[in-house]
Motif scaffolding. Structure first.
Motif, PDB file in Angstrom:
ATOM      1  N   LEU A  53     -86.252  64.874  48.062  1.00 10.25           N
ATOM      2  CA  LEU A  53     -85.673  65.687  49.138  1.00 10.25           C
ATOM      3  C   LEU A  53     -86.561  66.889  49.458  1.00 10.25           C
ATOM      4  N   ALA A  54     -87.119  67.498  48.408  1.00 12.06           N
ATOM      5  CA  ALA A  54     -88.023  68.628  48.624  1.00 12.06           C
ATOM      6  C   ALA A  54     -89.281  68.192  49.368  1.00 12.06           C
ATOM      7  N   ALA A  55     -89.777  66.990  49.047  1.00 14.67           N
ATOM      8  CA  ALA A  55     -90.944  66.466  49.748  1.00 14.67           C
ATOM      9  C   ALA A  55     -90.632  66.236  51.225  1.00 14.67           C
ATOM     10  N   GLN A  56     -89.418  65.768  51.481  1.00 19.01           N
ATOM     11  CA  GLN A  56     -89.032  65.480  52.858  1.00 19.01           C
ATOM     12  C   GLN A  56     -88.916  66.760  53.696  1.00 19.01           C
ATOM     13  N   TYR A  57     -88.410  67.840  53.090  1.00 24.18           N
ATOM     14  CA  TYR A  57     -88.145  69.070  53.845  1.00 24.18           C
ATOM     15  C   TYR A  57     -89.139  70.192  53.557  1.00 24.18           C
ATOM     16  N   GLN A  58     -90.254  69.879  52.918  1.00 29.69           N
ATOM     17  CA  GLN A  58     -91.204  70.925  52.528  1.00 29.69           C
ATOM     18  C   GLN A  58     -91.775  71.690  53.719  1.00 29.69           C
ATOM     19  N   ASP A  59     -91.841  71.052  54.899  1.00 33.05           N
ATOM     20  CA  ASP A  59     -92.421  71.697  56.078  1.00 33.05           C
ATOM     21  C   ASP A  59     -91.367  72.050  57.126  1.00 33.05           C
ATOM     22  N   ILE A  60     -90.118  72.168  56.730  1.00 28.27           N
ATOM     23  CA  ILE A  60     -89.058  72.497  57.686  1.00 28.27           C
ATOM     24  C   ILE A  60     -89.279  73.882  58.300  1.00 28.27           C
ATOM     25  N   GLY A  61     -89.990  74.741  57.557  1.00 29.23           N
ATOM     26  CA  GLY A  61     -90.282  76.086  58.062  1.00 29.23           C
ATOM     27  C   GLY A  61     -91.199  76.099  59.272  1.00 29.23           C
ATOM     28  N   MET A  62     -91.848  74.949  59.580  1.00 32.39           N
ATOM     29  CA  MET A  62     -92.680  74.870  60.782  1.00 32.39           C
ATOM     30  C   MET A  62     -91.856  75.089  62.047  1.00 32.39           C
ATOM     31  N   ALA A  63     -90.536  74.946  61.936  1.00 29.09           N
ATOM     32  CA  ALA A  63     -89.663  75.137  63.096  1.00 29.09           C
ATOM     33  C   ALA A  63     -89.737  76.554  63.630  1.00 29.09           C
ATOM     34  N   LYS A  64     -90.165  77.520  62.801  1.00 33.30           N
ATOM     35  CA  LYS A  64     -90.246  78.905  63.245  1.00 33.30           C
ATOM     36  C   LYS A  64     -91.571  79.244  63.925  1.00 33.30           C
ATOM     37  N   LEU A  65     -92.511  78.304  63.939  1.00 34.59           N
ATOM     38  CA  LEU A  65     -93.838  78.569  64.503  1.00 34.59           C
ATOM     39  C   LEU A  65     -93.909  78.087  65.948  1.00 34.59           C
ATOM     40  N   PRO A  66     -94.734  78.737  66.761  1.00 35.13           N
ATOM     41  CA  PRO A  66     -94.930  78.263  68.145  1.00 35.13           C
ATOM     42  C   PRO A  66     -95.561  76.884  68.152  1.00 35.13           C
ATOM     43  N   GLU A  67     -95.155  76.060  69.119  1.00 36.55           N
ATOM     44  CA  GLU A  67     -95.688  74.708  69.198  1.00 36.55           C
ATOM     45  C   GLU A  67     -97.193  74.703  69.459  1.00 36.55           C
ATOM     46  N   SER A  68     -97.703  75.785  70.037  1.00 31.02           N
ATOM     47  CA  SER A  68     -99.133  75.858  70.347  1.00 31.02           C
ATOM     48  C   SER A  68     -99.990  75.788  69.089  1.00 31.02           C
ATOM     49  N   PHE A  69     -99.404  76.094  67.929  1.00 31.14           N
ATOM     50  CA  PHE A  69    -100.174  76.090  66.690  1.00 31.14           C
ATOM     51  C   PHE A  69    -100.575  74.684  66.253  1.00 31.14           C
ATOM     52  N   VAL A  70     -99.932  73.654  66.797  1.00 28.58           N
ATOM     53  CA  VAL A  70    -100.240  72.291  66.349  1.00 28.58           C
ATOM     54  C   VAL A  70    -100.906  71.466  67.440  1.00 28.58           C
ATOM     55  N   ILE A  71    -101.358  72.119  68.522  1.00 27.49           N
ATOM     56  CA  ILE A  71    -102.072  71.386  69.571  1.00 27.49           C
ATOM     57  C   ILE A  71    -103.408  70.913  69.029  1.00 27.49           C
ATOM     58  N   ARG A  72    -103.720  69.675  69.285  1.00 30.01           N
ATOM     59  CA  ARG A  72    -104.951  69.089  68.728  1.00 30.01           C
ATOM     60  C   ARG A  72    -106.200  69.712  69.340  1.00 30.01           C
ATOM     61  N   GLY A  73    -107.262  69.655  68.549  1.00 29.51           N
ATOM     62  CA  GLY A  73    -108.583  70.023  69.047  1.00 29.51           C
ATOM     63  C   GLY A  73    -108.835  71.504  69.180  1.00 29.51           C
ATOM     64  N   GLN A  74    -107.956  72.345  68.658  1.00 27.82           N
ATOM     65  CA  GLN A  74    -108.182  73.784  68.754  1.00 27.82           C
ATOM     66  C   GLN A  74    -108.367  74.378  67.364  1.00 27.82           C
ATOM     67  N   SER A  75    -109.167  75.406  67.292  1.00 26.77           N
ATOM     68  CA  SER A  75    -109.352  76.123  66.032  1.00 26.77           C
ATOM     69  C   SER A  75    -108.394  77.303  66.005  1.00 26.77           C
ATOM     70  N   ARG A  76    -107.887  77.605  64.815  1.00 27.81           N
ATOM     71  CA  ARG A  76    -106.946  78.713  64.676  1.00 27.81           C
ATOM     72  C   ARG A  76    -107.680  79.989  64.313  1.00 27.81           C
ATOM     73  N   THR A  77    -107.113  81.095  64.780  1.00 25.14           N
ATOM     74  CA  THR A  77    -107.619  82.390  64.358  1.00 25.14           C
ATOM     75  C   THR A  77    -107.123  82.666  62.939  1.00 25.14           C
ATOM     76  N   GLU A  78    -107.686  83.686  62.335  1.00 22.42           N
ATOM     77  CA  GLU A  78    -107.265  84.049  60.988  1.00 22.42           C
ATOM     78  C   GLU A  78    -105.791  84.438  60.957  1.00 22.42           C
TER      79      GLU A  78
END
Length: 541
Positions: A398-423
């Motif tokens: 169950l922990a493995a399944q929900y380990q990334d549930i906190g991604m819900a608080k991040l803007p969707e732009s953070f997971v757009i392909r082909g872009q580099s993230r700032t620090e």
């Protein structure tokens, strides 16, 4: 005060005034604005001479030049000049108020004793004007012969009359300005009053009516016992959870979305109000219970179809029809409120919020559902292989399944392909683990695994996040998830694109053993893969 004379409201009255004065003194009178614009028409005396002069182009030009120079006079209040073209005397009165030029009065065709000339001279003038000498001389003799003293009195009289007229106009204009100003202020006051009255009965966040308006309206309807009236009690679900996890701004969006749906579905004479917090109420005059229940169903359906928020948009509703012979409207609302809470309890058991959040992450392509579910399955199998109990293995899975549930608080732009993230963006992405820990503690089904989720991205060498735990200070459940998650992410297509062969992935795990992964667990995991044929269960497609 500029152009004050042009503000005279009744020009015809001014025309009558100048005509009367012209007859009285038997001379032409014209009133001019400071710019030289003629305010009243030529009367019969001034036009007589002008028509005579126009018979001779040269005389006409000479007379116009004479008048222009006379009207330009500004050195004193009066100016009296003998006109050689007509043989008569003209005068100019300059009217000023508070040293500002406001008008000029031009008096034409005066016969002045001091400028008296002989009949022979008048005949010469008539001949130069090419007009009948006898008619011209006869017209001259009909003009009164004035002396300078009498002319001076006439000019003073005209000056006083005109000044008083200008003052009246100025006063009138001031009063009109004051009236317009008062009218503007009254209009502004009415607008502000309407706005304040509207604000006094509206909820500022949702735009719905507020508790005060609702209660006033209930009081109004309380005496109308012959009407069919229904009441609805509504309560927004998950407001506190939304505020706690995503912040009050997200909570405000939830309330606004529910308010919009309730308001759009309501009829024009219904009153929809937000009465504080997550509480809504609806007053439905001339409405049967069947209609009220249908409205509730439609509100609930439209909320369920709205996927704009990370948590489900849901509202519990209860309706009741007023039995006016046996209860008050408040009693009716209390019955609706009881039904609402019954509905709220049922909804709480029906909706699994963690699953909803994960589905939203799949829909937004933040996470890959197949990878997440396969990771949970692989983690449970590996935990059982390591002799964890069924219950423990289920919790680790169950922990493995929900380990990334906190991604819900991040803007969707953070997971757009082909872009580099700032620090800074990378730092925020790392914070999703802490967010997941906070969220897990909000749900009964995830509360026990919150600590595992919090440590699921730590590295064996202490370079992981969020707390840089090292070695065996990292819970073993989290070390297991680190292995199984990375294996599945590398051997399956993900939202980030390509993937690796099983052989390449195993080689990578071996290379990172002792840095990212627990060396002992890595060896056991590779042995597990070999023994349980997991290497073949997820082949490259």
């Amino acid at each position: 005060m500029k152009n004050l004379i042009s503000d005279i409201p009744d020009i015809s009255s001014a025309q009558e005034l100048t005509d009367a004065l012209s007859i009285a003194i038997m001379a032409g009178i014209r009133i001019l604005t400071p710019s030289g614009k003629l305010l009243v028409h030529d009367n019969r005396y001034s036009s007589f001479y002008r028509e005579i002069c126009r018979t001779s182009p040269m005389a006409d030009a000479s007379y116009e030049q004479f008048i222009t120079e006379l009207c330009a006079w500004r050195e004193s209040a009066f100016c009296i000049r003998h006109c050689p073209v007509t043989g008569l005397t003209n005068a100019l009165i300059n009217i000023t108020l508070e040293e500002v030029p406001t008008a000029s009065i031009l008096i034409e065709g005066l016969r002045l004793e001091e400028d008296h000339i002989s009949d022979d001279r008048y005949r010469e003038i008539a001949r130069s004007l090419r007009t009948d000498e006898t008619a011209y001389l006869d017209r001259i003799h009909k003009l009164p012969l004035l002396n300078a003293g009498r002319l001076n009195h006439i000019l003073i009289l005209l000056s006083l009359v005109t000044k008083h007229l200008c003052r009246l106009v100025w006063t009138n204009r001031s009063l009109k300005s004051t009236v317009h100003s008062l009218e503007d202020q009254e209009s502004l006051y009415r607008q502000e009053k309407n706005i304040l009255e509207e604000l006094a009965e509206r909820d500022p966040m949702t735009g719905l009516y507020n508790r005060r308006k609702f209660e006033d309206t209930v009081s109004l309807y309380s005496g109308q016992r012959d009407r069919t009236i229904c009441m609805i009690s509504a309560d927004a679900n998950f407001l506190k959870l939304t505020n706690d996890i995503f912040g009050h701004e997200a909570g405000d969006l939830l309330l606004q979305a529910i308010a919009r749906i309730m308001d759009e579905l309501a009829k024009g004479d219904w009153l929809v109000a937000r009465c504080g917090g997550d509480e809504f109420r609806v007053l439905l005059p001339d409405t049967t219970l069947e209609t009220a229940l249908d409205y509730c169903r439609r509100v609930a359906r439209n909320c369920s179809l709205d996927k704009s928020l990370t948590l489900p948009l849901s509202v519990a509703l209860g309706a009741a029809e007023w039995n006016s012979e046996a209860e008050t409207l408040q009693d009716c609302f209390s019955r609706a409120d009881v039904k609402m809470y019954q509905n709220k309890t049922a909804l709480k058991h029906e909706l699994r919020i963690p699953n909803y959040i994960m589905e939203r992450l799949y829909d937004r392509q933040v996470l890959n559902k197949e990878v997440v579910e396969s990771t949970a399955e692989l983690t449970r199998a590996f935990a059982l292989y390591l002799n964890f109990s069924e219950e423990q293995s289920r919790e680790i899975s169950l922990a493995a399944q929900y380990q990334d549930i906190g991604m819900a608080k991040l803007p969707e732009s953070f997971v757009i392909r082909g872009q580099s993230r700032t620090e800074e963006e990378t730092s925020q992405v790392h914070m999703h683990v802490a967010h997941g820990y906070t969220m897990a503690r909000q749900f009964d089904e995830l509360y026990k695994i919150a600590d595992i989720i919090h440590c699921s991205h730590e590295n064996w060498d202490g370079i992981g996040y969020p707390n840089s735990l090292k070695g065996r200070t990292i819970p073993v459940e989290a070390r297991i998830i680190r292995l199984t998650s990375d294996y599945l992410r590398r051997t399956h297509p993900t939202v980030r694109g390509g993937y690796h062969t099983v052989e390449e992935t195993i080689q990578k795990l071996q290379e990172e053993s002792g840095r990212i992964y627990d060396p002992e667990l890595t060896s056991q995991f590779l042995q597990f893969l070999q023994e349980h044929a997991f290497r073949q269960s997820h082949p490259k497609s």
